[in-house]
Scaffold this motif. Structure first.
Motif, short mmCIF file in Angstrom:
data_model
loop_
_atom_site.label_atom_id
_atom_site.label_comp_id
_atom_site.label_asym_id
_atom_site.label_seq_id
_atom_site.Cartn_x
_atom_site.Cartn_y
_atom_site.Cartn_z
N VAL A 131 28.74 -24.89 71.26
CA VAL A 131 27.30 -24.97 71.48
C VAL A 131 26.98 -26.34 72.05
O VAL A 131 27.68 -27.32 71.79
CB VAL A 131 26.50 -24.74 70.19
N THR A 132 25.91 -26.41 72.83
CA THR A 132 25.45 -27.65 73.42
C THR A 132 24.02 -27.91 72.96
O THR A 132 23.16 -27.04 73.09
CB THR A 132 25.49 -27.58 74.95
N ASP A 133 23.77 -29.10 72.43
CA ASP A 133 22.44 -29.45 71.95
C ASP A 133 21.56 -29.88 73.12
O ASP A 133 22.04 -30.14 74.22
CB ASP A 133 22.55 -30.57 70.91
N GLY A 134 20.27 -29.97 72.87
CA GLY A 134 19.33 -30.42 73.88
C GLY A 134 18.04 -29.65 73.78
O GLY A 134 17.86 -28.78 72.91
N ARG A 135 17.10 -29.97 74.64
CA ARG A 135 15.83 -29.25 74.63
C ARG A 135 16.01 -27.78 74.98
O ARG A 135 15.20 -26.94 74.59
CB ARG A 135 14.85 -29.89 75.63
N GLU A 140 28.09 -21.03 74.03
CA GLU A 140 29.21 -20.66 74.89
C GLU A 140 30.05 -19.60 74.19
O GLU A 140 30.48 -19.78 73.04
CB GLU A 140 30.09 -21.88 75.18
N LEU A 141 30.30 -18.50 74.89
CA LEU A 141 31.04 -17.38 74.32
C LEU A 141 32.47 -17.34 74.84
O LEU A 141 32.77 -17.81 75.95
CB LEU A 141 30.32 -16.07 74.67
N ALA A 142 33.35 -16.75 74.04
CA ALA A 142 34.77 -16.70 74.39
C ALA A 142 35.02 -15.87 75.65
O ALA A 142 36.02 -16.08 76.34
CB ALA A 142 35.58 -16.14 73.22
N ASN A 143 34.12 -14.95 75.97
CA ASN A 143 34.30 -14.12 77.17
C ASN A 143 33.85 -14.81 78.44
O ASN A 143 33.83 -14.21 79.52
CB ASN A 143 33.57 -12.79 77.00
N ILE A 153 20.52 -21.47 65.96
CA ILE A 153 20.67 -21.63 64.52
C ILE A 153 22.06 -21.22 64.11
O ILE A 153 22.48 -20.07 64.36
CB ILE A 153 19.61 -20.80 63.76
N GLY A 154 22.79 -22.12 63.48
CA GLY A 154 24.13 -21.82 63.00
C GLY A 154 24.08 -21.31 61.58
O GLY A 154 23.85 -22.07 60.64
N ALA A 155 24.29 -20.01 61.43
CA ALA A 155 24.45 -19.38 60.12
C ALA A 155 25.88 -18.87 60.04
O ALA A 155 26.15 -17.77 59.58
CB ALA A 155 23.45 -18.25 59.95
N ASP A 156 26.80 -19.72 60.51
CA ASP A 156 28.18 -19.30 60.75
C ASP A 156 29.15 -19.83 59.72
O ASP A 156 30.35 -19.96 59.99
CB ASP A 156 28.62 -19.67 62.17
N GLY A 279 17.92 -29.21 69.52
CA GLY A 279 17.73 -27.77 69.66
C GLY A 279 18.70 -26.95 68.83
O GLY A 279 18.87 -25.76 69.09
N LEU A 280 19.34 -27.58 67.86
CA LEU A 280 20.30 -26.91 66.98
C LEU A 280 19.86 -27.06 65.53
O LEU A 280 19.26 -28.07 65.16
CB LEU A 280 21.70 -27.50 67.12
N ALA A 281 20.19 -26.07 64.69
CA ALA A 281 19.93 -26.16 63.25
C ALA A 281 21.01 -25.37 62.52
O ALA A 281 21.64 -24.47 63.10
CB ALA A 281 18.55 -25.62 62.91
#
Length: 396
Positions: A131-135, A140-143, A153-156, A279-281
């Motif tokens: 993931v890339t932070d910012g406004r 980014e996905l593996a495919n 939001i990271g609920a991972d 832009g990340l949580a």
């Protein structure tokens, strides 16, 4: 920026991810959940939803279904590993509301259905590699594909990609404890109570699920050896029986019925320093993984999801909403995590005179002041996430 104009990505279709997705979508946000599994499913295991978690499910409109699917808990019974009750506590004495025993898969299905009904899109087979932070944060996905959003939001979970992006890479640490979990038929027709059998460096927790037709078992042992952290690692049931071979006949009867068992090492990160960026949580185990000894992992994730959505909605600004979210949640999460981390020793006393003294104190407390014993955790169960955004930010 109001939620009704926001495009939000949630990574992980677990309890916290589905709860926050629904809470945000109900407030008008455009929400997509990314899940790497091929289906929304949970391995067979039980969990407890205490009143603080149930309040969030009620606010999401899922309370009636929770009560339909759950077994309502009435008592907690602490027992010596050789047999015999140490103390029995009436959960009705708390005055906080209901305590629910629920199959994890039932809760996931309940939350997934609620999220879809609120308009959330759930995309399966989506492995996130960065993931890339910012406004305008990006997933980014593996495919090879990417997904741009106003908020990610990271609920991972424990190995969160979003946590690492915010706090740097750091391996979780082994706590020196392992846990087996299994489901067995409730052949003894146990009633709606949690029963904890306490022994030297070990304990067994059991409680009924699904209308009382089965028992959920969690057996914990202190162990110096490192064990892989995994929810899907299996073990030979005979290893479980051997580890608790000196426990009483009641426990032996439950363990004899185990034909499939999972084993996992109990690992923790420290509570994250940064719960958000521009832009990340993060929320739930990604922010504050906790040991199971207060049965609060699911409830904390539900609380996080509601408070994050409400803070963003109330502030009307992403930056201010994220700051308020961490300010409201961090001190409480730290306190609950600390309580869970220190609770296991009470069940694991190995020195006989110390164990006798502790059990004597428990018996006396249960006889003389049972309400005080059960209400010592009112600060956990009485918490109301629905009202939290209007409270002072350091109110744990």
């Amino acid at each position: 920026m109001g939620l009704d104009t926001m495009k939000i990505a949630v990574i992980g279709a677990g309890i916290g991810g589905l709860a926050v997705a629904q809470a945000l979508a109900r407030r008008g946000a455009d929400v997509t959940v990314f899940e790497q599994a091929s289906e929304i499913a949970e391995v067979g295991a039980g969990l407890q939803i205490s009143p603080n978690g149930a309040r969030v499910l009620d606010a999401l409109g899922l309370g009636a279904e929770l009560r339909q699917r759950a077994v309502m808990a009435r008592t907690v019974q602490l027992c010596d590993y050789r047999g015999g009750e140490v103390v029995r506590l009436d959960l009705g004495d708390t005055g906080q509301g209901g305590y629910h025993f629920l199959h994890r898969a039932d809760l996931i299905n309940l939350l997934a259905n609620g999220a879809r009904a609120a308009g959330v899109r759930i995309r399966l087979l989506q492995r996130i590699i960065g993931v890339t932070d910012g406004r305008r944060p990006r997933v980014e996905l593996a495919n090879g594909a990417g997904f741009d959003a106003d908020l990610v939001i990271g609920a991972d979970g424990l190995h969160s990609v979003v946590r690492a992006a915010l706090n740097g890479p750091r391996a979780p640490f082994f706590t020196g404890q392992v846990a087996w979990r299994a489901l067995v038929p409730n052949s003894a027709e146990r009633g709606p109570e949690v029963r904890v059998h306490m022994g030297p460096i070990r304990h067994v927790v059991s409680y009924p699920l699904r209308g009382g037709s089965m028992l959920n078992l969690v057996a914990v042992q202190e162990r110096a050896a490192w064990t892989a952290e995994s929810w899907s690692q299996t073990d030979d049931p005979q290893s479980l029986r051997a580890a608790f071979g000196d426990f009483c006949d009641e426990v032996q009867g439950m363990l004899a019925a185990v034909d499939k068992v999972n084993l996992w090492g109990l690992f923790r990160h420290e509570v994250a320093r940064a719960w958000h960026g521009e832009g990340l949580a993060i929320l739930g185990d990604a922010a504050h993984p906790t040991l199971p000894f207060m049965a609060q992992g699911a409830c904390l994730a539900l609380e996080d999801g509601w408070v994050l959505a409400a803070a963003l909605d109330e502030e009307g600004d992403v930056a201010k909403g994220l700051v308020r979210y961490q300010a409201l949640r961090e001190s409480r999460a730290r306190r609950v995590v600390a309580a869970a981390s220190t609770n296991a020793w009470k069940y694991h006393l190995a020195f006989p005179p110390l164990r006798w003294a502790a059990h004597t104190a428990l018996r006396a407390g249960g006889r003389l002041a049972p309400s005080r014993m059960i209400r010592q955790f009112d600060w956990i169960y009485g918490y109301n996430a629905i009202d939290a955004v209007g409270q002072p930010v350091n109110d744990g």
